[in-house]
Design a protein around this motif. Structure first.
Motif, short mmCIF file in Angstrom:
data_model
loop_
_atom_site.label_atom_id
_atom_site.label_comp_id
_atom_site.label_asym_id
_atom_site.label_seq_id
_atom_site.Cartn_x
_atom_site.Cartn_y
_atom_site.Cartn_z
N ASP A 1 0.84 -1.20 0.00
CA ASP A 1 0.00 0.00 0.00
C ASP A 1 0.88 1.25 0.00
OD1 ASP A 1 -2.66 -0.77 -0.10
OD2 ASP A 1 -2.83 -1.05 2.07
N THR A 2 0.38 2.33 -0.60
CA THR A 2 1.11 3.59 -0.48
C THR A 2 0.92 4.09 0.95
OG1 THR A 2 -0.81 4.93 -1.07
CG2 THR A 2 0.63 4.21 -2.89
N PRO A 3 1.86 4.92 1.44
CA PRO A 3 1.73 5.45 2.81
C PRO A 3 0.37 6.13 3.00
CG PRO A 3 3.89 6.00 1.93
CD PRO A 3 3.13 5.34 0.80
N LYS A 4 -0.05 6.87 1.99
CA LYS A 4 -1.30 7.60 2.11
C LYS A 4 -2.49 6.66 2.27
CE LYS A 4 -3.72 11.16 -0.37
NZ LYS A 4 -3.95 11.64 -1.73
N ALA B 1 -2.44 3.47 3.23
CA ALA B 1 -2.37 2.70 4.49
C ALA B 1 -2.86 3.55 5.66
CB ALA B 1 -0.94 2.22 4.72
N ALA B 2 -2.40 4.79 5.71
CA ALA B 2 -2.80 5.66 6.82
C ALA B 2 -4.31 5.89 6.81
CB ALA B 2 -2.05 6.99 6.73
N GLU C 1 1.03 6.00 11.70
CA GLU C 1 2.45 6.29 11.52
C GLU C 1 3.32 5.04 11.67
OE1 GLU C 1 4.47 9.54 13.72
OE2 GLU C 1 2.61 10.66 13.30
N VAL D 1 2.87 2.86 8.56
CA VAL D 1 3.55 3.43 7.39
C VAL D 1 5.06 3.23 7.50
CG1 VAL D 1 4.11 5.60 6.20
CG2 VAL D 1 1.72 5.04 6.76
N GLU D 2 5.60 3.46 8.68
CA GLU D 2 7.04 3.27 8.88
C GLU D 2 7.45 1.82 8.65
OE1 GLU D 2 9.20 4.57 12.55
OE2 GLU D 2 7.92 6.33 12.18
N THR E 1 6.81 0.95 4.46
CA THR E 1 7.51 1.71 3.43
C THR E 1 8.83 1.07 2.99
OG1 THR E 1 6.40 3.71 4.19
CG2 THR E 1 8.34 4.01 2.79
#
Ligand code: ATP
Ligand code: MG
Length: 330
Positions: free
Chosen positions: A209-212, A214-215, A275, A278-279, A282
């Motif tokens: 997933d992209t960070p955006k 996923a968040a 957060e 995402v960390e 990524t």
């Protein structure tokens, strides 16, 4: 060293957090203490309808992702199931000692077939192939999620029956299912497991997933009534699921998280968890792309893995063929 073996289906472009926390995380740690065999089970992935090009792409993507989370071809044997023909050969023999009634009791088949217009015989016999996967390698332990426990039980029953009928041949494998992460829930429907083929996109966090995105999914996860952040699987399945994910990814015990968020709302909690997630994903996504960029190297790793796996599988199958009374190989 005791042996572990497990597999994952290339049924999506990416694995999800349930796969990782429930199984793959254990695969990585067990490499150091065990003789480890891990496979992308493409034979299983054709049992519910599939697209050939997607299957080929997803098989490579799966292997790349397994390397990206930390499987090391120097410390484990990583291979693709269809490249070791002994799996299907042993599955046939095992199917001959499986009762139709006992195969019919598999709840995963009941769940998956109920969602299809026309369930295949392959979907029905899938647990028998899975038993063959495991028994071919004299496996001691099988790191999987809770949803596989019944299939492991069948594997043990079949191994015991074969041994009793034809003489001691198979080792009886044990499931390896750490309780805290045995069943990661769907973010939109926390009572159901996060699943590659059944969850809606908002219900699963993919490792690609992209960070955006996923968040956004974490912030949009279904939570429960009330506003306390406490672990209570019965009354607060949504919050409990998020706490389980948070606890493992941030390596923080659940009681410590409960204390940290006492008096705070779901918004703070989810923002922080977003957060953390995402960390975590990524760098894995970046490494996956690196492995995928060099398909020659990736295919080389898988070919070597298949050779190593076959060395074990052919020996077991020869023993089985001999025990059941098949003519000597020509
Ligand atoms: P599908 O929906 O296509 O069956 P899946 O998400 O169930 O896909 P599998 O490839 O069938 O993934 O399973 C791979 C491993 O991940 C298995 O060990 C399985 O038990 C584990 N697993 C799958 N979903 C979860 C989950 N939600 N929580 C914990 N473990 C899981
Ligand atoms: Mg599954």
């Amino acid at each position: 060293k005791p042996r572990v073996l497990s597999g994952i289906q290339p049924t999506a472009e990416s694995f999800h957090l349930g796969n990782y926390l429930g199984a793959l995380r254990q695969w990585v740690t067990l490499q150091d203490t065990h003789d480890a065999f891990y496979m992308v089970v493409d034979l299983h992935a054709i049992t519910a309808g599939h697209d050939p090009q997607a299957l080929r792409r997803r098989t490579r993507a799966s292997a790349a992702q397994l390397l990206a989370i930390g499987l090391d071809p120097a410390r484990c044997t990583l291979f693709v199931q269809s490249q070791v023909p002994e799996h299907t050969q042993l599955a046939w023999v095992m199917s001959a000692i499986t009762g139709f009634g006992e195969a019919s009791r598999m709840t995963q088949f009941k769940d998956k077939s109920a969602k299809q217009e026309r369930a295949s015989v392959g979907l029905f016999t899938y647990p028998i192939l899975q038993a063959a996967d495991i028994l071919l390698y004299d496996t001691d332990q099988v790191p999987v999620g809770e949803d596989q426990r019944q299939h492991l039980e069948l594997t043990r029953d079949l191994a015991g029956r074969f041994n009793k009928t034809f003489g001691k041949t198979f080792r009886l494998p044990e499931p390896y299912i750490p309780k805290e992460t045995a069943k990661i829930g769907d973010l939109q429907e926390p009572g159901a497991k996060m699943s590659k083929s059944n969850s809606v996109p908002a219900g699963i966090i993919e490792l690609r997933d992209t960070p955006k995105s996923a968040a956004k999914k974490i912030r949009g996860a279904v939570t429960d009534t009330g506003r306390e952040i406490v672990f209570d699987e019965e009354n607060k399945p949504g919050v409990s699921n998020l706490l389980s994910i948070y606890s493992v990814l941030a390596d923080t015990p659940i009681p410590e998280l409960e204390a940290r968020y006492e008096g705070k709302g779901y918004g703070d909690f989810k923002g922080d968890l977003a957060e953390v997630v995402v960390e975590f994903i990524t760098p894995i996504a970046a490494r996956t792309e690196e492995y995928l960029a060099d398909t020659a190297e990736l295919d080389k790793i898988l070919t070597e893995g298949a050779h190593r796996a076959r060395a074990v599988a052919t020996a077991t199958l020869a023993d089985v063929y001999d025990k059941v009374g098949f003519a000597q190989p020509v």
